[in-house]
Design a protein around this motif. Structure first.
Motif, short mmCIF file in Angstrom:
data_model
loop_
_atom_site.label_atom_id
_atom_site.label_comp_id
_atom_site.label_asym_id
_atom_site.label_seq_id
_atom_site.Cartn_x
_atom_site.Cartn_y
_atom_site.Cartn_z
N VAL A 26 0.84 -1.20 0.00
CA VAL A 26 0.00 0.00 0.00
C VAL A 26 0.88 1.26 0.00
N ALA A 27 1.97 1.22 0.76
CA ALA A 27 2.88 2.38 0.79
C ALA A 27 3.46 2.65 -0.60
N ASP A 28 3.78 1.60 -1.34
CA ASP A 28 4.30 1.77 -2.70
C ASP A 28 3.27 2.47 -3.58
N TYR A 29 2.01 2.05 -3.50
CA TYR A 29 0.99 2.67 -4.33
C TYR A 29 0.62 4.06 -3.85
N GLU A 30 0.71 4.30 -2.56
CA GLU A 30 0.52 5.66 -2.04
C GLU A 30 1.60 6.57 -2.61
N ALA A 31 2.83 6.05 -2.70
CA ALA A 31 3.94 6.84 -3.26
C ALA A 31 3.68 7.17 -4.73
N HIS A 32 3.05 6.25 -5.48
CA HIS A 32 2.70 6.54 -6.87
C HIS A 32 1.75 7.74 -6.94
N PHE A 33 0.76 7.75 -6.08
CA PHE A 33 -0.21 8.84 -6.07
C PHE A 33 0.46 10.16 -5.66
N GLU A 34 1.36 10.10 -4.67
CA GLU A 34 2.03 11.33 -4.21
C GLU A 34 2.94 11.89 -5.29
N ALA A 35 3.71 11.00 -5.95
CA ALA A 35 4.61 11.46 -7.02
C ALA A 35 3.81 12.06 -8.18
N ALA A 36 2.70 11.45 -8.49
CA ALA A 36 1.87 11.97 -9.59
C ALA A 36 1.26 13.32 -9.22
N ALA A 37 0.87 13.49 -7.95
CA ALA A 37 0.30 14.76 -7.52
C ALA A 37 1.34 15.86 -7.64
N GLU A 38 2.60 15.56 -7.33
CA GLU A 38 3.68 16.54 -7.48
C GLU A 38 3.89 16.92 -8.94
N ASP A 39 3.61 15.96 -9.85
CA ASP A 39 3.74 16.23 -11.29
C ASP A 39 2.49 16.88 -11.86
N GLY A 40 1.48 17.09 -11.02
CA GLY A 40 0.26 17.75 -11.48
C GLY A 40 -0.78 16.82 -12.09
N ARG A 41 -0.62 15.52 -11.91
CA ARG A 41 -1.60 14.56 -12.45
C ARG A 41 -2.71 14.35 -11.43
N SER A 42 -3.91 14.09 -11.93
CA SER A 42 -5.05 13.88 -11.03
C SER A 42 -5.05 12.44 -10.51
N GLU A 43 -5.78 12.23 -9.42
CA GLU A 43 -5.91 10.90 -8.83
C GLU A 43 -6.55 9.93 -9.82
N GLU A 44 -7.51 10.41 -10.60
CA GLU A 44 -8.18 9.55 -11.59
C GLU A 44 -7.20 9.08 -12.66
N GLU A 45 -6.31 9.99 -13.10
CA GLU A 45 -5.31 9.61 -14.11
C GLU A 45 -4.38 8.52 -13.57
N VAL A 46 -3.97 8.68 -12.33
CA VAL A 46 -3.06 7.70 -11.72
C VAL A 46 -3.75 6.36 -11.56
N SER A 47 -4.97 6.37 -11.06
CA SER A 47 -5.67 5.09 -10.87
C SER A 47 -5.95 4.42 -12.21
N ASP A 48 -6.26 5.20 -13.24
CA ASP A 48 -6.46 4.62 -14.58
C ASP A 48 -5.16 4.00 -15.10
N ALA A 49 -4.03 4.69 -14.86
CA ALA A 49 -2.74 4.18 -15.33
C ALA A 49 -2.33 2.92 -14.57
N LEU A 50 -2.66 2.86 -13.29
CA LEU A 50 -2.29 1.69 -12.49
C LEU A 50 -3.15 0.48 -12.81
N GLY A 51 -4.39 0.69 -13.19
CA GLY A 51 -5.27 -0.42 -13.54
C GLY A 51 -6.22 -0.78 -12.42
N ASN A 52 -6.84 -1.94 -12.57
CA ASN A 52 -7.84 -2.44 -11.63
C ASN A 52 -7.15 -2.89 -10.34
N PRO A 53 -7.46 -2.26 -9.19
CA PRO A 53 -6.78 -2.63 -7.95
C PRO A 53 -7.10 -4.06 -7.48
N SER A 54 -8.29 -4.54 -7.77
CA SER A 54 -8.64 -5.91 -7.38
C SER A 54 -7.79 -6.91 -8.17
N ARG A 55 -7.64 -6.66 -9.44
CA ARG A 55 -6.81 -7.52 -10.30
C ARG A 55 -5.35 -7.46 -9.84
#
Length: 193
Positions: A26-55
């Protein structure tokens, strides 16, 4: 999907893993969201790029099970690989079930038969000399030892076959993931350079 929903679904999919492993993932994926926020990307863009969390959780559970199996070959680690594999291959379950269930049934039946032969050999070894065994006491002792040795040899062979079966499930799980990973990420043959 927002960050909190993505993390919630990822955590739900990782149930059953050790809390330390879940927190690390979870910390790794939280870091993805934080790094993307610093780059100005939205949470929706990051989650779309990461894919289905259940999968992703099913894939991570399979990888954790495989690592456990590779470091310590125990029945519990084998079971974790098999369960994670079945969780990942839910799409293929209708195809795999008619193959996997008979194989597991035969394997289990052979294990029960092996234990039964071992117990019968012990019975012949102990009770044979006193029950008028054909050929005498020495033949009863040797027959009992022979049955027990045959059961131990069959158990060893079944252990090897069981290891092969778990390794086959591990291989298929990794192959399955490699084949569908481009589809999950939305890549097509024309997109891949």
């Amino acid at each position: 999907m927002k960050r909190n929903e993505f993390i919630r679904r990822l955590r739900a999919g990782l149930k059953g893993m050790t809390p330390a492993d879940v927190e690390e993932i979870v910390a790794d994926y939280e870091a993805h969201f934080e790094a993307a926020a610093e780059d100005g990307r939205s949470e929706e863009e990051v989650s779309d790029a990461l894919g289905n969390p259940s999968r992703m959780a099913r894939e991570l559970r399979l990888e954790a099970g495989i690592k456990s199996w590779e470091s310590e070959r125990t029945p519990s680690s084998a079971w974790s690989v098999i369960l994670a594999f079945l969780g990942l291959a839910t799409i293929d379950i209708l195809v795999l079930l008619p193959i996997v269930l008979p194989v597991l049934g035969v394997f289990f039946g052979l294990m029960v038969a092996t234990v039964s032969v071992f117990i019968a050999g012990g019975f012949v070894l102990v009770a044979g000399p006193f029950s008028g065994f054909p050929g005498g006491a020495l033949v009863a002792v040797l027959a009992g030892l022979g049955l027990m040795a045959a059961a131990v040899a069959a158990g060893a062979l079944l252990g090897i076959v069981g290891t092969w079966l778990v390794n086959a499930a591990k291989w298929f799980g990794r192959l399955h993931y490699r084949l569908i990973e481009p589809a999950i990420r939305g890549e097509t043959r024309g997109d891949v350079a």
